[in-house]
Design a protein around this motif. Structure first.
Motif, PDB file in Angstrom:
ATOM      1  N   UNK A  44       0.837  -1.120  -0.067  1.00 19.57           N
ATOM      2  CA  UNK A  44       0.001  -0.012  -0.137  1.00 19.57           C
ATOM      3  C   UNK A  44       1.003   1.212   0.022  1.00 19.57           C
ATOM      4  N   UNK A  45       0.213   2.261  -0.171  1.00 21.92           N
ATOM      5  CA  UNK A  45       0.902   3.576  -0.228  1.00 21.92           C
ATOM      6  C   UNK A  45       1.856   4.101   1.023  1.00 21.92           C
ATOM      7  N   UNK A  46       1.140   3.456   2.143  1.00 27.04           N
ATOM      8  CA  UNK A  46       1.936   4.074   3.316  1.00 27.04           C
ATOM      9  C   UNK A  46       2.437   2.790   4.150  1.00 27.04           C
ATOM     10  N   UNK A  47       2.864   1.822   3.227  1.00 26.99           N
ATOM     11  CA  UNK A  47       3.299   0.636   3.565  1.00 26.99           C
ATOM     12  C   UNK A  47       4.617   0.800   4.725  1.00 26.99           C
ATOM     13  N   UNK A  48       5.493   1.703   4.347  1.00 25.34           N
ATOM     14  CA  UNK A  48       6.564   2.068   5.176  1.00 25.34           C
ATOM     15  C   UNK A  48       6.532   2.567   6.474  1.00 25.34           C
ATOM     16  N   UNK A  49       5.338   3.514   6.574  1.00 21.71           N
ATOM     17  CA  UNK A  49       5.136   3.885   7.811  1.00 21.71           C
ATOM     18  C   UNK A  49       4.473   2.782   8.705  1.00 21.71           C
ATOM     19  N   UNK A  50       3.771   1.909   8.182  1.00 21.69           N
ATOM     20  CA  UNK A  50       2.831   0.980   8.935  1.00 21.69           C
ATOM     21  C   UNK A  50       3.956  -0.264   9.055  1.00 21.69           C
ATOM     22  N   UNK A  51       4.701  -0.597   8.351  1.00 21.22           N
ATOM     23  CA  UNK A  51       5.809  -1.419   8.763  1.00 21.22           C
ATOM     24  C   UNK A  51       6.562  -1.144   9.987  1.00 21.22           C
ATOM     25  N   UNK A  52       6.946   0.153   9.946  1.00 19.44           N
ATOM     26  CA  UNK A  52       7.562   0.550  11.347  1.00 19.44           C
ATOM     27  C   UNK A  52       6.562   0.561  12.615  1.00 19.44           C
ATOM     28  N   UNK A  53       5.259   0.887  12.543  1.00 20.06           N
ATOM     29  CA  UNK A  53       4.433   0.594  13.418  1.00 20.06           C
ATOM     30  C   UNK A  53       4.400  -0.914  13.958  1.00 20.06           C
ATOM     31  N   UNK A  54       3.927  -1.689  12.850  1.00 23.00           N
ATOM     32  CA  UNK A  54       4.088  -3.026  13.056  1.00 23.00           C
ATOM     33  C   UNK A  54       5.239  -3.558  13.617  1.00 23.00           C
ATOM     34  N   UNK A  55       6.377  -3.192  13.453  1.00 14.55           N
ATOM     35  CA  UNK A  55       7.836  -3.748  14.267  1.00 14.55           C
ATOM     36  C   UNK A  55       7.605  -3.077  15.723  1.00 14.55           C
ATOM     37  N   UNK A  56       7.171  -1.973  15.868  1.00 18.52           N
ATOM     38  CA  UNK A  56       7.164  -1.637  17.375  1.00 18.52           C
ATOM     39  C   UNK A  56       6.059  -2.411  18.069  1.00 18.52           C
ATOM     40  N   UNK A  57       5.091  -2.641  17.478  1.00 18.27           N
ATOM     41  CA  UNK A  57       3.947  -3.610  18.041  1.00 18.27           C
ATOM     42  C   UNK A  57       4.455  -4.821  18.323  1.00 18.27           C
ATOM     43  N   UNK A  58       5.124  -5.575  17.481  1.00 24.25           N
ATOM     44  CA  UNK A  58       5.892  -6.877  17.641  1.00 24.25           C
ATOM     45  C   UNK A  58       6.849  -6.856  18.910  1.00 24.25           C
ATOM     46  N   UNK A  59       7.592  -5.629  18.756  1.00 21.67           N
ATOM     47  CA  UNK A  59       8.688  -5.893  19.830  1.00 21.67           C
ATOM     48  C   UNK A  59       8.112  -5.606  21.303  1.00 21.67           C
ATOM     49  N   UNK A  60       6.707  -5.077  21.296  1.00 26.43           N
ATOM     50  CA  UNK A  60       6.430  -4.913  22.561  1.00 26.43           C
ATOM     51  C   UNK A  60       5.321  -6.012  23.189  1.00 26.43           C
ATOM     52  N   UNK A  61       5.089  -6.909  22.210  1.00 23.83           N
ATOM     53  CA  UNK A  61       4.344  -8.173  22.451  1.00 23.83           C
ATOM     54  C   UNK A  61       5.277  -8.991  23.489  1.00 23.83           C
ATOM     55  N   UNK A  62       4.708  -9.332  24.526  1.00 30.87           N
ATOM     56  CA  UNK A  62       5.681 -10.341  25.481  1.00 30.87           C
ATOM     57  C   UNK A  62       5.651 -11.703  25.155  1.00 30.87           C
ATOM     58  N   UNK A  63       4.748 -12.079  24.240  1.00 30.01           N
ATOM     59  CA  UNK A  63       4.738 -13.568  23.882  1.00 30.01           C
ATOM     60  C   UNK A  63       5.773 -13.804  22.811  1.00 30.01           C
ATOM     61  N   UNK A  64       6.409 -12.674  22.311  1.00 26.20           N
ATOM     62  CA  UNK A  64       7.231 -12.658  21.148  1.00 26.20           C
ATOM     63  C   UNK A  64       8.904 -12.445  21.851  1.00 26.20           C
ATOM     64  N   UNK A  65       8.919 -12.724  22.796  1.00 31.66           N
ATOM     65  CA  UNK A  65      10.378 -12.131  23.451  1.00 31.66           C
ATOM     66  C   UNK A  65      11.320 -13.205  22.707  1.00 31.66           C
ATOM     67  N   UNK A  66      11.249 -14.382  22.219  1.00 30.93           N
ATOM     68  CA  UNK A  66      12.264 -15.353  21.913  1.00 30.93           C
ATOM     69  C   UNK A  66      12.281 -14.778  20.158  1.00 30.93           C
ATOM     70  N   UNK A  67      11.584 -14.107  19.708  1.00 34.26           N
ATOM     71  CA  UNK A  67      11.553 -13.778  18.331  1.00 34.26           C
ATOM     72  C   UNK A  67      12.653 -12.646  17.965  1.00 34.26           C
ATOM     73  N   UNK A  68      13.584 -12.997  17.204  1.00 34.25           N
ATOM     74  CA  UNK A  68      14.371 -11.795  16.496  1.00 34.25           C
ATOM     75  C   UNK A  68      13.777 -11.134  15.434  1.00 34.25           C
ATOM     76  N   UNK A  69      13.550 -10.027  15.497  1.00 37.66           N
ATOM     77  CA  UNK A  69      13.102  -9.072  14.580  1.00 37.66           C
ATOM     78  C   UNK A  69      14.161  -8.043  13.948  1.00 37.66           C
ATOM     79  N   UNK A  70      14.239  -8.224  12.536  1.00 40.28           N
ATOM     80  CA  UNK A  70      15.169  -7.415  11.640  1.00 40.28           C
ATOM     81  C   UNK A  70      14.255  -6.591  10.706  1.00 40.28           C
ATOM     82  N   UNK A  71      14.379  -5.303  10.623  1.00 41.41           N
ATOM     83  CA  UNK A  71      13.912  -4.367   9.844  1.00 41.41           C
ATOM     84  C   UNK A  71      14.776  -4.368   8.319  1.00 41.41           C
ATOM     85  N   UNK A  72      13.960  -4.861   7.423  1.00 44.51           N
ATOM     86  CA  UNK A  72      14.604  -4.799   5.851  1.00 44.51           C
ATOM     87  C   UNK A  72      14.445  -3.451   4.887  1.00 44.51           C
ATOM     88  N   UNK A  73      15.297  -2.886   4.725  1.00 42.55           N
ATOM     89  CA  UNK A  73      15.145  -1.738   3.928  1.00 42.55           C
ATOM     90  C   UNK A  73      15.101  -2.029   2.620  1.00 42.55           C
TER      91      UNK A  73
END
Length: 116
Positions: free
Chosen positions: A9-38
């Motif tokens: 979508x048109x605002x995908x970049x902004x939304x991906x950053x919001x999604x990254x923040x969301x996932x990093x704050x989810x305590x159930x995902x503490x074992x997940x390594x999250x890497x942003x891809x540019x």
């Protein structure tokens, strides 16, 4: 298991950053390594744009928690969100704006990527 999550979508970049923040704050995902891809920088770009997130799921059973978190995130979005989730050769694309129930996101991800 490596999973790549992108938005369309048109605002995908902004939304991906919001999604990254969301996932990093989810305590159930503490074992997940999250890497942003540019995305590759285009002419006139002022800086890198986050194109997708790469998630390293160890142990493998964490896919259920990731799928649930993605469904909840999609359910609270006010904008139309199209989610693309890929693992190896398997891919699922979800138009979250047409969902009746955010749990549908989790169900589709698990069915398409993990065969459940």
């Amino acid at each position: 298991m490596i999973v790549r999550v992108g938005l369309i979508g048109d605002e995908a970049g902004d939304e991906v950053r919001r999604l990254e923040q969301w996932l990093r704050q989810d305590q159930d995902l503490g074992q997940v390594t999250i890497t942003a891809l540019a995305a590759p920088a285009g002419e006139g770009d002022m800086g890198p744009v986050t194109e997708a997130l790469q998630l390293l799921l160890e142990p493998r059973g964490v896919l259920t928690a990731v799928a649930a978190s993605l469904g909840t995130w999609a359910g609270v979005r006010r904008r139309q969100v199209h989610i693309r989730v890929r693992s190896g050769e398997k891919e699922v694309e979800i138009d979250a704006s047409r969902l009746q129930d955010p749990d549908e996101v989790a169900v589709r991800i698990l069915r398409e990527l993990d065969g459940r």
